[in-house]
Design an enzyme around this catalytic site. Structure first.
Site, PDB file in Angstrom:
ATOM      1  N   CYS A 189       0.918  -1.331   0.168  1.00 15.04           N
ATOM      2  CA  CYS A 189      -0.102   0.130  -0.374  1.00 15.04           C
ATOM      3  C   CYS A 189       1.002   1.211  -0.105  1.00 15.04           C
ATOM      4  CB  CYS A 189      -0.787  -0.436   1.610  1.00 15.04           C
ATOM      5  SG  CYS A 189      -1.797   1.664   1.240  1.00 15.04           S
TER       6      CYS A 189
ATOM      7  N   CYS B 133      -0.200   4.077   2.326  1.00 18.03           N
ATOM      8  CA  CYS B 133       0.353   3.647   3.534  1.00 18.03           C
ATOM      9  C   CYS B 133       2.176   3.412   4.386  1.00 18.03           C
ATOM     10  CB  CYS B 133       0.334   2.016   4.565  1.00 18.03           C
ATOM     11  SG  CYS B 133      -1.505   1.587   3.905  1.00 18.03           S
TER      12      CYS B 133
END
Length: 106
Positions: free
Chosen positions: A31, A34
């Site tokens: 991600c 993230c």
């Protein structure tokens, strides 16, 4: 204080039984957003260490808790107080915005 890695096995003791609020960052290695907010969360963890614990749950390695929490999109940050989820924030944001949101919820 660095962020704390939390697993399915430690979620109860690290988050639900904590005597201070815990912000859980649900994330995954693949991600991009993230990874973008990770340094900001580390800094916030240092700055607010006396008020809140910042924990990270890798949803690919800890599927049980991710499923229990209904995590469908990441990054998802969920603030727990007294073992209960009280606020959440979905998606990446600049450090200032993340810190302001968290301080407003504490």
């Amino acid at each position: 204080m660095p962020t704390k890695a939390v697993t399915d096995a430690s979620f109860q003791s690290d988050v639900l039984d904590s005597d201070k609020p815990v912000l859980v960052d649900f994330w995954a290695d693949w991600c991009g957003p993230c990874k973008m907010i990770a340094p900001a969360l580390e800094e916030i963890s240092d700055e607010l260490a006396d008020k809140v614990t910042i924990a990270k749950v890798d949803i690919m390695e800890n599927t049980d808790i991710a499923a229990k929490m209904g995590v469908q999109s990441i990054p998802l940050m969920v603030l727990f107080k007294n073992g209960e989820p009280v606020a959440n924030k979905l998606g990446a944001a600049p450090k200032g915005a993340l810190k302001a949101w968290l301080e407003g919820e504490l």
